[in-house]
Design an enzyme around this catalytic site. Structure first.
Site, mmCIF file in Angstrom:
data_model
loop_
_atom_site.group_PDB
_atom_site.id
_atom_site.type_symbol
_atom_site.label_atom_id
_atom_site.label_comp_id
_atom_site.label_asym_id
_atom_site.label_seq_id
_atom_site.Cartn_x
_atom_site.Cartn_y
_atom_site.Cartn_z
ATOM 1 N N SER A 1 0.857 -1.173 0.000
ATOM 2 C CA SER A 1 0.000 0.000 0.000
ATOM 3 C C SER A 1 0.897 1.228 0.000
ATOM 4 C CB SER A 1 -0.867 -0.021 1.259
ATOM 5 O OG SER A 1 -1.360 1.267 1.503
ATOM 6 N N GLU B 1 12.300 5.113 10.345
ATOM 7 C CA GLU B 1 11.283 5.580 9.409
ATOM 8 C C GLU B 1 11.192 7.114 9.423
ATOM 9 O OE1 GLU B 1 7.185 4.920 10.482
ATOM 10 O OE2 GLU B 1 6.637 4.460 8.419
ATOM 11 N N CYS C 1 2.499 -4.799 16.979
ATOM 12 C CA CYS C 1 3.205 -3.706 17.674
ATOM 13 C C CYS C 1 3.291 -3.921 19.172
ATOM 14 C CB CYS C 1 2.500 -2.387 17.410
ATOM 15 S SG CYS C 1 2.350 -2.049 15.660
#
Lengths: 596, 395
Positions: free
Chosen positions: A330, A372, A526
């Site tokens: 995605s 990130e 997570c």
């Protein structure tokens, strides 16, 4: 039913299942045998030898973790011989270890330190070996710091990287006194296939592997009156933070966490769950648009299955290992990065703040998020979208430093504008949660009805099985989605990169017929992230998962598309899902990387 | 306690060139497996690699496993300092080893055998391959299906340890595994495996040819048969000698010493050092009724005369072990480093002489807790040298 056998431990008769090790037998009978290289998540190594016990009749001591019980075994876990040997082994480990404990990040949460304390190793008889070895600290990674001088060679990180993650970034090299844990050609951690998932940190008994912390930077930002410091908190933090502050695993501390953040001095305490909901809207529409292109337009270039992109560890993994499948990802940014991009645009505008005066901090259960936030793509607001990423552990450190009595805090609520969320956003923290949240919304968008599961609980995608599959048949859709009538939406969920590999190998072999796959880099999702409290184990992760689902069940809104703040942001700012603003701020692209 | 035998007796079986190996092979293959096992068991042949496990029992245990795939491995990773007999066997009488492997395969039900050859013995490969080719050709002729291939080691001493050897063959880092499971049930590739030392296999050939009795009649109780000794150090006649087990070290030194022998290191670097005063009371054989010490490894006999500093000898051994420990388990990895640094510190006066006692205690822990046979025996040289030559360590 496996056969039972009888043994004695310290004279106490014990009945155990055949095949259990001495360590497991002792554990079930309330006898604690210390261990270092043993970890419930990993295969048995038997190399630290701390868990040695005496088996009567045998000349040598046996490692309890690696020795199966046998009928009639008489085991002594605390004989003089055992104690002396164990003490020797701890002394040996300390002699090779950089035992500068007061200056260590893991001071107070170190298994070797605990053992040294239990066995009262007060003097240093053996020659310190660490100074003779010329260690350097690997600080090149934005996520992980590796200090070989603190390594005790238990190989837990190596087994974690291989067995749980299938990445093999860390490995054993050299032998004898030069034996060490290192990377391919001893490169820096940021130069190898490391995904920054941080599972090695979670499994390291000492301070050899720790997160790179940004605590001081954040304190400085908070103290600067010219800066507006915004903090976002990921879903899994609220079910983990309590452990780091002395509470039982599975304690939900959302309200206390918000209160603590406000006391720390953040100007606005917001929720990543809000952008989790936003991710669902964007990603759900992306999935539907891919399905439409594939099914109606017969567009062969559309890549299916579509894979989730919330987990930065997974993103780096696929960039290294399956770069030819990047188009299956995605294009949605992770909730953290969507949040960051919106804070310095939407939020800044609404609050009439200059984005260059905003510092955006995120509290994450994750070390890969640090990497990130550091990616060059993540500057779509015109600034660095997320300035500092702190792990759950770092937040706990700040709370302690600030002198906050966490137990006594009154629950507080998130601030408004990007602080509202649905139960669907909360379950992002558990494996299968993104899938469940997406299905709740996609099904509702397409059919106008709720997913056909009791209480919206899509149980087939829940649980701790490594790879799970589910499908939902779409019936009587709304007119604009008529092409989906009768289509069986097939999904898969995987957690832990070793399971991601299974799914991707199937995709690569053309054996996969899924439309949508959710992959989380860490075991349990997570909530078992590399930034979560240490220790971790299957039981602890199970408790955290239960807490996540309880949090979801208690939310007034359970579906992302019903979150009023989400409706508002589309009305005021984004206009429509996959629209131009979304494209600019909320979506990204990926880069292929080499394995070596 | 009296010894059954004191005398040093030479034997000549291993290197006797037998030109009838084809006959021995087909004759043995025509016997029922159980009979072969019984023959080996009655010979009381024990492993000549170091640990001394009864060979017949090893074959028997593996034969009893139900797995469809099994392996025979010849351990030719001869790395113990002072040991050089296996390469001689493989150069001079390789067919004895090959026959033994094929018979073992027949007994346990294995179709594949491997020779794990020490990397430094690479030069043996062409000749060995020639022998294997010839051997396999003959096997085909008699319709016996057995393949042998050579696997070259990469230079790590630890890979001579059987389970580390399996890991090395499987392409992994060579590190000893946890036992159990033992190789007889889970060895190479997790399959039941017989792994024997080169010399052990060569002795089985003798047994197949001459019968168990001939072998059993050599040596003494608990230590039957003959054994190759690699004699080196301060000796006028270094070399490889086949001697009956059970001799006293006194006899040995009288035969091989230079008249000034101060001590003998028995069993290589991981063996024991015997000082002159204990020569007479030490017999060379396996542990049992003998009061002496065993042959922990491969039959290395290193003689030292009075010109040698035992400190230097020990320093050399410990340097070897601190480098050649695989490094996985704490007692061996750190223990070796501590012993190595420890004797240096005592010598330099940085640590008191009593520190040696602390280190001796440490060697007990290493013996008790190390993961593999190597780790359990690395400290043997330390304890025997420090106990017997303490003054040389200090001054």
């Amino acid at each position: 039913m496996s056969e039972k056998i009888n043994i004695t431990i310290n004279g106490m008769p014990v009945e155990v299942e055949q095949g259990k090790t001495i360590l497991e037998a002792a554990d079930q009978s309330g006898v604690i045998i210390p261990s270092l290289c043993y970890h419930k998540d990993l295969c048995v190594a038997g190399n630290c030898r701390v868990c040695v016990v005496e088996v009567v009749g045998q000349k040598r001591l046996s490692a309890a973790c690696a020795t199966p019980c046998e009928e009639g075994m008489e085991i002594r876990t605390n004989s003089l011989n055992v104690r002396n040997s164990r003490k020797h082994i701890i002394e040996l480990l300390l002699s090779e270890h950089n035992a500068d404990c007061t200056r260590c990040y893991k001071n107070g949460n170190c298994e070797l330190q605990n053992l040294a304390s239990e066995y009262k190793i007060m003097s240093q008889d053996f020659i310190p070996l660490a100074p003779q070895k010329k260690y350097t600290i690997d600080m090149f990674s934005p996520s992980i710091i590796k200090d070989n001088s603190k390594c005790i060679r238990c190989q837990r990180c190596v087994r974690t990287c291989a067995e749980l993650q299938g990445v093999n970034a860390l490995t054993v090299a050299f032998k004898g006194d030069e034996m060490k844990i290192t990377t391919f050609f001893e490169k820096a951690m940021n130069d190898v296939v490391c995904t920054n998932c941080g599972q090695c940190i979670n499994h390291c008994p000492t301070g050899a592997l720790v997160e790179r912390n940004y605590i001081e930077e954040v304190w400085e930002a908070i103290a600067n009156p010219n800066l507006h410091v915004v903090v976002q908190t990921a879903p899994a933090v609220r079910v983990g933070l309590g452990e780091e502050l002395g509470m039982q695993p599975g304690t939900r501390v959302t309200g206390k966490m918000v209160a603590a953040l406000k006391r720390l001095g953040f100007d606005s305490v917001l929720d990543t769950d809000f952008t989790a909901d936003l991710t669902i809207i964007e990603e759900g529409h992306e999935l539907l648009s891919r399905l439409k292109k594939a099914l109606v337009d017969k567009d062969k270039s559309v890549k299916l299955p579509m894979a989730t992109s919330c987990s930065p560890g997974w993103i780096k993994y696929i960039e290294h290992m399956y770069p030819e499948y990047l188009e299956n990802l995605s294009t949605c940014k992770s909730p953290q990065q969507m949040f960051g991009a919106l804070v310095k645009t939407y939020y800044a505008k609404a609050r009439k703040l200059s984005p260059d005066k905003i510092i955006s901090v995120s509290i994450m259960p994750c070390t890969a998020k640090k990497f990130e936030a550091n990616r060059p793509e993540m500057h779509d607001s015109g600034y660095r979208d997320v300035d500092y990423v702190l792990t759950t552990r770092e937040l706990a450190i700040m709370i302690k430093q600030a002198g906050i009595d966490f137990y006594k805090l009154e629950d507080a609520k998130f601030d408004r504008l990007m602080g509202e969320s649905s139960g669907a956003g909360v379950i992002f923290g558990a494996t299968g949660g993104v899938m469940e949240a997406a299905l709740r919304t996609v099904y509702a968008v397409v059919t106008g009805r709720d997913v056909p599961f009791e209480n919206l609980d899509i149980t087939p995608v829940r649980g701790m099985e490594g790879v799970r599959e589910a499908s939902i048949k779409i019936e009587n859709p709304q007119p604009e989605w008529a092409f989906l009538d009768g289509v069986e939406l097939r999904c898969a969920v995987a957690h832990g990169l070793v399971n991601a590999k299974k799914v991707m190998d199937d995709v690569a072999a053309g054996k996969s017929n899924f439309h949508f796959i959710e992959i989380m880099a860490c075991p349990g999702g997570c909530l078992g992230g590399g930034g979560q409290p240490i220790p971790t184990s299957p039981e602890i992760r199970q408790k955290r998962a239960e807490a996540i689902y309880a949090e979801d069940a208690g939310m007034p809104i359970r579906k992302s598309h019903e979150n009023p703040e989400i409706l508002k942001i589309y009305e005021d700012f984004l206009i429509k899902p996959l629209g131009e603003k979304s494209h600019h701020l909320l979506h990204t692209h990926y880069v292929g990387r080499n394995r070596f | 306690m009296a010894f059954e035998s004191y005398q040093l007796k030479r034997a000549d079986f291993i290197f006797k060139n037998e030109n009838d190996w084809e006959k021995i092979l087909s004759r043995t293959l025509s016997r029922p497996p159980q009979e072969i096992i019984n023959e080996l068991m009655s010979s009381e042949l024990k492993g000549r690699g170091g640990a001394g496990f009864p060979t017949g029992l090893k074959w028997k245990l593996t034969a009893e496993e139900s797995a469809s795939v099994k392996y025979v491995i010849c351990n030719a990773d001869e790395g113990e300092p002072g040991t050089f007999k296996d390469r001689e066997i493989l150069s001079l009488v390789p067919y004895k080893v090959l026959v033994a492997m094929a018979v073992c395969g027949y007994v346990i039900g294995a179709a594949n055998g491997f020779i794990y050859l020490r990397g430094e013995y690479k030069y043996l490969v062409p000749e060995l391959n020639k022998a294997i080719k010839e051997f396999e050709y003959y096997c085909k002729e008699i319709n016996h299906n057995f393949n042998i291939s050579i696997f070259l080691g990469s230079g790590a001493y630890i890979c001579g340890e059987e389970t580390a050897l399996f890991d090395s063959m499987e392409g992994k880092r060579g590190e000893p595994r946890n036992k159990p499971p033992y190789p007889t049930s889970s060895g190479y590739m997790g399959k039941p495996t017989v792994i024997n030392n080169v010399e052990t296999l060569a002795h089985t050939f003798t047994i197949f040819k001459y019968g168990a009795k001939k072998f059993y009649d050599l040596g003494v109780q608990y230590s039957r048969g003959s054994k190759l000794f690699s004699v080196s150090g301060d000796t006028p006649k270094p070399g490889i000698y086949e001697l009956e087990l059970g001799m006293s070290l006194q006899d040995f030194v009288e035969e091989f010493g230079d008249g000034d022998t101060k001590a003998v290191q028995v069993g290589g670097a991981s063996g024991f050092l015997v000082p002159r005063k204990k020569f007479a009371e030490t017999a060379i054989g396996y542990k049992g009724k003998l009061t002496g010490i065993s042959l922990p490894t491969g039959g290395s006999m290193m003689l030292f005369n009075s010109s040698r500093s035992m400190y230097n000898v020990l320093d050399n051994y410990l340097e070897f072990f601190k480098e050649e420990s695989c490094g996985q388990c704490t007692p061996c990895r750190v223990g070796c480093q501590q012993l190595y640094s420890g004797i240096k510190a005592v010598k330099r006066g940085e640590k008191p002489a009593q520190y040696l006692d602390k280190l001796l205690k440490l060697t007990e822990t290493m013996q008790l807790t190390a993961k593999c046979g190597l780790g359990q025996s690395v400290a043997n040289s330390f304890s025997s040298i420090v106990e017997n030559f303490r003054e040389e360590m200090i001054y």
